[in-house]
Every structure is written in C-alpha cells, then in structure tokens.
Design a protein around this motif. Structure first.
Motif, mmCIF file in Angstrom:
data_model
loop_
_atom_site.group_PDB
_atom_site.id
_atom_site.type_symbol
_atom_site.label_atom_id
_atom_site.label_comp_id
_atom_site.label_asym_id
_atom_site.label_seq_id
_atom_site.Cartn_x
_atom_site.Cartn_y
_atom_site.Cartn_z
ATOM 1 N N LEU B 156 0.847 -1.192 0.000
ATOM 2 C CA LEU B 156 0.000 0.000 0.000
ATOM 3 C C LEU B 156 0.881 1.239 0.000
ATOM 4 C CD1 LEU B 156 -2.753 1.486 0.346
ATOM 5 C CD2 LEU B 156 -2.452 1.224 2.814
ATOM 6 N N VAL B 157 0.611 2.130 -0.937
ATOM 7 C CA VAL B 157 1.361 3.382 -1.009
ATOM 8 C C VAL B 157 0.382 4.532 -0.810
ATOM 9 C CG1 VAL B 157 2.819 4.863 -2.453
ATOM 10 C CG2 VAL B 157 2.989 2.353 -2.652
ATOM 11 N N VAL B 158 0.674 5.378 0.171
ATOM 12 C CA VAL B 158 -0.179 6.540 0.408
ATOM 13 C C VAL B 158 0.692 7.784 0.392
ATOM 14 C CG1 VAL B 158 -1.776 7.667 2.006
ATOM 15 C CG2 VAL B 158 -1.732 5.160 1.857
ATOM 16 N N THR B 159 0.372 8.693 -0.494
ATOM 17 C CA THR B 159 1.126 9.947 -0.509
ATOM 18 C C THR B 159 0.194 11.092 -0.182
ATOM 19 O OG1 THR B 159 0.718 10.172 -2.886
ATOM 20 C CG2 THR B 159 2.805 9.186 -2.238
ATOM 21 N N VAL B 203 -0.994 -4.342 -5.349
ATOM 22 C CA VAL B 203 -0.438 -3.030 -5.021
ATOM 23 C C VAL B 203 -1.533 -1.978 -5.144
ATOM 24 C CG1 VAL B 203 1.256 -1.265 -5.667
ATOM 25 C CG2 VAL B 203 1.858 -3.690 -5.871
ATOM 26 N N GLU B 204 -1.760 -1.258 -4.058
ATOM 27 C CA GLU B 204 -2.718 -0.151 -4.099
ATOM 28 C C GLU B 204 -1.959 1.150 -3.885
ATOM 29 O OE1 GLU B 204 -6.887 -1.100 -2.385
ATOM 30 O OE2 GLU B 204 -5.502 -1.914 -0.908
ATOM 31 N N VAL B 205 -2.235 2.106 -4.735
ATOM 32 C CA VAL B 205 -1.576 3.415 -4.592
ATOM 33 C C VAL B 205 -2.651 4.486 -4.472
ATOM 34 C CG1 VAL B 205 -0.129 5.156 -5.712
ATOM 35 C CG2 VAL B 205 0.474 2.733 -5.903
ATOM 36 N N ALA B 206 -2.630 5.201 -3.358
ATOM 37 C CA ALA B 206 -3.541 6.328 -3.181
ATOM 38 C C ALA B 206 -2.700 7.596 -3.230
ATOM 39 C CB ALA B 206 -4.271 6.210 -1.849
ATOM 40 N N ALA B 207 -2.745 8.257 -4.367
ATOM 41 C CA ALA B 207 -1.889 9.431 -4.565
ATOM 42 C C ALA B 207 -2.672 10.694 -4.246
ATOM 43 C CB ALA B 207 -1.383 9.460 -6.004
#
Lengths: 476, 420
Positions: B156-159, B203-207
C-alpha cells in the motif's frame, strides 16, 4: 394459461402450418422458429431435399447455440426477440409486388427518400411497392452481354433450381457454415432470396453487378443470401443494398454473404446500408481467397438500431490479399459495432483495413476487428487504421482490435485515433464564409473521402447525401 | 466458469493464524474472512477471448498444488529514506492502523475476482509506504525473494498532498525456492506438481493531491512460478502516478497495471517492457480510466519474444463522460525473434467524451533485415548484431524509465538473457 391450453394452442398452430398452406402466408404466428416453419419455406420454394436438410441442420445449430451476449461492450440485444420476429420473415412468394404500400412506410423512411431527392416512382420501387427499378434493367443488359461467356447473375432462389450443382457445392459449406454463429445458423434455416453471381475462368465483368434493393420488391427480404463465385483469373464488382431502409414492421436483418475468390481472381463487394432505426442488423459476410486472389470489401453502415457486422476474409492461398474499407455513422439511439476479420493462413498474404466512424447525438460506433496470422504465414503483412470523429459529448466511440500473431516474419501495424471535430478547422472554414453546418459537413466529407472514392460515383454521392442528412438531424 | 477448488488447508483457521501472526485488528481479519468466503462465488480475472479461444487459460492453473500459505518464506528488504515511512506490514498494523483502515481495499476491491480474494485472505507479507505532506522521498526499495512454494504480498502506497516518492519493487526466487515443509514429499520431491510455485502481488496506490508517485517493478521470478499481479493507482487532483512494469521471469504472468485518473488534471504514464523466452507466457494489461477533466495518459509497452514464448497484451484507454479535455496515448510494439513465438494484442479505446485527443498503435514484427545486413556488413557477427538490435529495441522504453537503478537493472537483465 394452463399448460393444457398451451399445448392446444401449439397444436392448432402446427395444424395451420401443416394443413392450410395457402392461408399460412398471411398467418402471423406467435410461435417462434420451428421445424414446420422451415419446412414450409422450403416447400414454398420447391427446393430439393438437400437444401431442406441443410435448413434443418442449421435450425438445429440455431437452437443449440447461445445468444452472443458476452462480448465486451457489445450492442444490447435484449430487445431483440427472435421468437417474435420469425413470423414476419416467411416469404410471401405469391405476392411478388410486396405487401405494404408507400403510405405504410415509417415516416422517417419516407422522409429520407424525399430528402435524397429520389423521384416518386423510384421511391415506390425502393419501398418495395413493386415497380421495377432501373438497376434491374442494367442487370438485364448485363446478362445479355455476358451470358455467352457463362456469367450468371440471378436470384438465389432461382439459382437453387437452375444451378443446383454449383449451389450445392458452395452454399453454406466451407465459407459460412451454419455452425459459425447463432445468426448464421438462423440465416441458414430461414434464408430467402438474395443474389447468385458466377463468373467463369478469366472472364472480367467490366461493369458493377448491382442488386439495388431487389429484396423488398419480392416481399420479405430480411434473410437474403448472396453467393459469389469468381473462378480463376476472373474479375467482378458486386454492389448491393444501397441505402436500403426496411419496413418499420421488421426488425431483424440477418443476411449471409459468401464469396469464393479463385486463384488470381479479383472480387469487390460494395454496400451502403441504411436500415430503418429499429432494425437489428446481424450479418455474416465472408470471403475465401485462393492463391493470388484479391478481395475488397467496401461498406458504409448508416442505419439500424444496432449493427454487428465484421466482413471476413480468409486468405487461403499464397499471395492472397484483402482490403477492407468501412465507414460507420451512428446517430441518436444507434449502436454500430462493425469492423473486419482477416485470417492470414498462407505465406505472403497481405491485408489492409481502413475504418472510419462518425458518432453524433448519443450514437455509438465501435471498430471491432480481428487479424489472425497463422503459423507458416511467412512474410505476411497487415495494416489496420481506424479513425473516429465525434460530434458531441453524448456520443461514444470505441476501438477494440484483436491481433493474434503466430508467425514472426510478419509486419503488423495497427493505428487508431479518436478526436472531436476540430474547432480550428471549423473556424477556418467559417472565417471563409461557410456557416457552421456547412463547415462541419465539409470536414466530414473530407474525412470519409477515402471510402467514397472506392465507390462508383452515384453511390458515393448517395453516401455523402445520407451523411449530410444525418448531420442536419433531418432524418428520423 | 466456476472457480477452482482451493487447497483444504485454506480454511478459516489458516486465515486466522496468518492474521494473528501479523497482529491484525478485527476489521482486517473480517476483510480476510469475507474474501475467503467469497472465493467459491468469484470468477477468475477476465482474459481476452476471441472466437474459439481464451488468450490466457487461468482456470487450468492448479491452486491445490500451488498454495501453501502457512509455509510462506521470503527474504525481504524494505528500505527508504528517513522522510518517508516504509513499514513491514506487521509494523504498519501497529503504527498506522488508521491509515490502513482508510485505504486497505479502497483502490482494489478484495473481492474483485478469485485471485484478488485469494490474495487478500492469505497474504502474509507486505509493505506500507507512507509519505507525509510536502515530503520528497527517493529510493524506496522493496525487494522480495520468494523462498517458499507460494507467497502472497501486499503493498500500500499513500502519498499526502504535494509529496513525492520513487519506489522500486523487485521480485525474484531464492536459491531454496521451496519451503522445507513442501519439500517433504515422497522421495524428497517438492510437494507441488513439478515444483510449480505461485507468487501473488497486490499493489494499491492512493496518490494525494498534487503528489507524484513513481512505482517501478521488476519481476524476475524463476520459470516454474505462476505469477498474478494487480497494481492500481488512484490519482487525486493534479497528482501523477507513473508505473514501470518490467516482466522477465515466471512461467506464466497475469499482470495488470491500472490508473484511475479521478482528480482534475491528474496524469499517468505506464512504461512496460517484457522479454519472454522458452515457453513463458505473459498476459499483460495496461489500463487507464479518465474520470474527470484535463487528464493525461501515456501507455508505452515494448516486448521481445523468443523460442516458444507468448505474449498477450491488452491496453485500455477509457475516457468517461465527464472527462473533458483528455489526452490519451498508447503504443505497443512486439518484436518476434522466433517462428514458434506468438504475440497477441488488443489495444482498446473507449471514448465517451468527444473533447478528447486519443490514439493508439500496435505493431508486431521481426528484426529488420536491412538493419541486420547493415550490421553484418560492418563485421558484426549475426548473433551480436541480433543482440544489439534487441537491446536497441528496448531503448525507447528504457529512456522513459526515470529511475536510473531500475533502468540499469532492466538493461542488464535483457543483456544477460541475450547472452544466455
């Protein structure tokens, strides 16, 4: 209704078919496609047994095949109730002049003819009232001129009688077998009318062979079959169904076209279709192309509520080639799903596909194409070009090409672009004094020019006019 | 098509044990159990179908043999700069529960298909990358070496607003690829059929608004491993989500890289490269949804196929009704080095807004004979000439890879494969 009553009703219907043949032409049964209906059609046409057998086999395929409902983004066929439609397709062979009068035509179709500027007599011919149309005269002349050379051009029903061996060999055997898809199977069971073209070896038919809306003048023509056999070294251009709106009361057209392109032969099949806007247009058109042969498909798809049509070329022999050129126009409420299929099954085969589409007022166009290059089809090449023009934000334009490449020594290219009509282009033309509509029309005419230039002038003019009328929103 | 029956050890107890070892809160355990329950109703991910064939046959995979969730083993590096948080999943559960709760399963529905549900129920390793507001984080590396028969990985990617991050993910197979437990088969044979393995990565990316994410991936698993991967990003206003998707390894790969351009002015670029040899099968998708105004997408993929390898490529550019002023481009080129290879492609355009400039193109071909002639006539031997031309073919996509390390890695692996 109890099941007993159901059964009773069915029995009655069967009896009507079985015992009251003369009246049955007028019967509008609420039952679907049955063996009785198929037998009746065959009997009415006085067909040989083998054709009846083929029809029945096709019926079996039809009954065993599912509706195509799982294609990505395909047109909605839920409103298509084949069981409701079937009764209308039974040809009324005793009334060759057709059953409906001009006034019975849907208003939008009457309008179209008015606006196309077609004289009244012709309009009546086109609408199927029964007057003769000039093209039939052309066809007569053609016959005289080429008859001696052995060229045959006649109604498909006639061909079954007059050219039985040729038809028996080619009719829905190797090109479009009824097992191909559900609507090919349906077509195989209930087909009626259509054209038969036979061109012997090394004969060139120099003028286009035209079947201009002949189907309607013979009654119900929703399932016409066209069989073209071009022997080695021959050449023919066949044009069919131009701006051919159908009656509002019919809503399924499921034609079949089979083309046999012999060695080094050259066949062009052109069509401009403009079905009424409640028609489901689900066709199967295919060409088998032998060594060195060349097949060209030119089609304009204008009308219909939904079209699913992908003319197919199977390049069987070394050096065979195919060109597919198509234009689709979808206006309000229309879903035109069309494209091309090419199978490269031999070395040095070439194909080009050029597709243009225009969508407007909520219409949807889709290019759906399959290019398959088999293992061993060395040094083959294909090029696919799709361009879509969109007029407004209610419309949709999709492109769904499929490419299956099994061979490495190939050259495969696919390109597609989508865009709105260019503001700058419109501005440029306006600044030179054209009004908005004229400017847009001019841009569209330029956009479709690659298609129109492949057509004889009268068809090109007609295609342009149809598109102009669509753009004005003046067609129903 | 019904989903395959899973291994009998994939039970509620298995899931509870995995969740317990990671110290997960109840809501996450529930999510896993729900996914487990859903397995029997879910279908395999969609594959392209043309008359008479499915382009990739996922139903043929034997999950009974692949899946051995309680014996997962891996070597993992999760490193990043101090500015960002790069946490192993067990730590993330402790330290960033709220963040997990907010985003876990929000970009990719755990029950989207059979394989996502299987991953959600069984994942035992994972990484959280969290980049706070205004922080620029370079060089986050997540390296996973699979040392067991099956491995389920979650990222999980959170920016947050106006941050940026560069992530490089790698998967490969360790020397002792099969877990000790699985090796206890009769006669010391691996338990799986012919030693087949399974790797699954979600893979989840919340940009966040105006943030910039670059997510590079290099899949170099061994060729007895079946590989499923789904990566999806959601881009908020003015955010950018860029992907690099390199596929070299595995027996069969089903991989999809997707971006939802949900925010005004958001952008995505996907750069894909694959190189298949032997009887490898790559089913690769690049998809983008333009959901709002002023969004831009560029999808570029190049692949090379040798021997009996096969590639299946699907590209989707979907422009929604509200996506005014859209720019969307797609290119896919495949180079075939062998007659036994097969390259299938379906680049699709779905356009619902006319204020769009969109194009796509796809080509398939072999090494240009004239180029070969040119090289050989200058004294380069056939083999070297071919290798140079293959390396040259990848240059246009490698140039698009902004992460130097990943670019070098890809380049090196391509060269190595050519020398093999």
């Amino acid at each position: 209704m109890s099941s007993e009553q159901d059964q009773l009703k069915e029995t009655n219907t069967e009896e009507r078919f079985a015992f009251k043949k003369e009246e049955s032409a007028a019967v509008k049964s609420d039952k679907g496609l049955t063996e009785e209906v198929v037998r009746l059609i065959s009997e009415d046409k006085d067909e040989p047994d083998w054709m009846l057998e083929r029809r029945l086999r096709a019926l079996e395929h039809y009954q065993n095949m599912p509706m195509p409902t799982d294609w990505p983004g395909q047109p909605d066929l839920s409103e298509l109730d084949v069981e409701e439609i079937i009764p209308y397709i039974r040809p009324d062979v005793d009334k060759r002049e057709g059953a409906d009068s001009w006034d019975d035509l849907p208003e939008d179709i009457q309008d179209t003819f008015e606006k196309l500027g077609i004289p009244e007599a012709e309009r009546k011919a086109l609408s199927g009232v029964g007057a003769q149309y000039e093209s039939e005269v052309v066809y007569q002349n053609m016959q005289e001129q080429w008859e001696e050379k052995g060229v045959v051009f006649c109604n498909m029903d006639e061909a079954v009688q007059e050219h039985e061996d040729l038809v028996k060999e080619h009719f829905m055997t190797s090109c479009v077998p009824p097992s191909d898809n559900k609507f090919a199977a349906l077509h195989g069971a209930v087909w009626s009318g259509g054209s038969f073209v036979y061109v012997p070896e090394d004969v060139t038919v120099e003028m286009p062979v035209q079947a201009y809306f002949r189907m309607n003048s013979e009654g119900m023509g929703q399932f016409e079959h066209t069989l073209i056999i071009a022997e080695e070294g021959s050449e023919v251009h066949y044009i069919e169904g131009c701006s051919a709106p159908k009656y509002g009361t019919h809503n399924l057209h499921s034609g079949g076209v089979e083309v046999f392109v012999g060695e080094d032969a050259h066949v062009q099949y052109s069509t401009v279709q403009n079905w009424s806007k409640n028609t489901f247009n689900l066709n199967t058109k295919r060409a088998l192309v032998e060594k060195g042969g060349r097949m060209e498909w030119v089609s304009g798809s204008m009308g219909s509520k939904a079209t699913m049509l992908y003319p197919c070329s199977i390049l069987k022999g070394r050096g065979a080639s195919a060109n597919h050129i198509s234009i689709a126009f979808a206006g309000e409420g229309q879903d035109i799903d069309t494209g091309a299929k090419v199978y490269h099954n031999a070395p040095r085969t070439n194909s080009t596909i050029e597709s243009k589409s225009i969508s407007k007022d909520g219409g949807r166009t889709n290019y759906r194409g399959l290019v398959h290059i088999s293992e061993g089809a060395t040094n083959s090449s294909t090029s696919v070009e799709c361009d879509a023009l969109m007029f407004d934000n209610e419309s949709t334009s999709d492109t769904m090409p499929y490419m299956e490449i099994d061979e490495s020594t190939v050259d495969v290219a696919h390109e597609a672009t989508v865009g709105k009509i260019g503001d700058e282009d419109v501005f440029y033309l306006q600044s030179r004094g054209l009004d908005d509509d004229d400017a847009k029309q001019m841009i569209v005419s330029g956009f479709i020019e690659p298609i129109t230039e492949e057509l004889p002038i009268e068809y090109a003019v007609e295609l342009n006019r149809l598109i102009e009328l669509e753009m004005e929103g003046s067609l129903g | 098509m019904t989903a395959a029956q899973v291994h009998e050890t994939i039970s509620e107890e298995t899931v509870r044990q995995i969740s317990d070892e990671l110290g997960e809160p109840d809501w996450l355990l529930e999510t896993r159990l729900d996914a487990l329950d859903a397995l029997s109703d879910l279908e395999m991910p969609d594959v392209i179908r043309t008359p008479g064939r499915d382009w990739t046959n996922l139903d043929a995979l034997d999950y009974e043999d692949f899946v051995d969730p309680l014996n997962a083993a891996e070597d993992k590096d999760q490193v990043g700069p101090d500015e960002a948080e790069v946490l192993p999943f067990a730590e993330a559960v402790d330290e960033r529960e709220e963040l997990l709760k907010e985003h876990f399963g929000s970009v990719i529905d755990p029950q989207e298909n059979y394989l996502t549900a299987l991953s959600t129920a069984l994942f035992s390793t994972g990484t959280l990358v969290y980049v706070p507001k205004n922080v620029d984080a370079e060089d986050v590396t997540i390296r996973t070496t699979q040392n067991s028969q099956s491995l389920f990985n979650y990222t999980l990617v959170v920016t947050e607003q106006s941050s940026s991050v560069t992530i490089l993910e790698r998967q490969d197979t360790g020397e002792d690829g099969v877990a000790p437990d699985a090796q206890r088969g009769e006669g010391g044979e691996a338990a799986g059929a012919d030693g087949d393995r399974y790797y699954s990565g979600i893979v989840e990316v919340a940009a966040g608004e105006n943030s910039h994410v670059q997510y590079g991936s290099l899949q170099d698993l061994d060729e007895e491993t079946y590989h499923y991967s789904l990566k999806r990003g959601e881009a908020a206003d003015y955010a950018t989500v860029n992907w690099v998707e390199g596929n070299l390894g595995s027996r069969l790969t089903k991989s999809s890289v997707e971006t939802n351009l949900d925010g005004e002015g958001s952008e995505t670029k996907t750069v894909g490269a694959f190189f298949g040899h032997n009887d490898q099968h790559f089913d690769i998708a690049a998809r983008v949804w333009h959901n709002t105004a002023h969004t831009t997408a560029d999808l570029v993929t190049r692949g090379v196929l040798d021997d009996e390898a096969r590639s299946v490529y699907e590209g989707v550019q979907d422009v929604g009704r509200e996506a005014w002023d859209t720019n969307s481009y797609q290119r896919e080129n495949t180079l075939m080095l062998s007659d036994e290879s097969e390259a299938d492609a379906s680049p699709k355009l779905i356009i619902n807004n006319h204020d769009t400039e969109a194009s796509h193109s796809a080509t398939v071909g072999q090494i240009d004979e004239e180029d070969m002639f040119y090289m050989t006539s200058r004294g380069v031997d056939d083999r070297s000439a071919r290798n140079m031309l293959v390396e040259g073919f990848f240059v246009p996509v490698l140039e698009e890879v902004e992460v130097e390390e990943l670019r070098d890695d890809l380049d090196t692996r391509v060269s190595e494969r050519l020398r093999e």
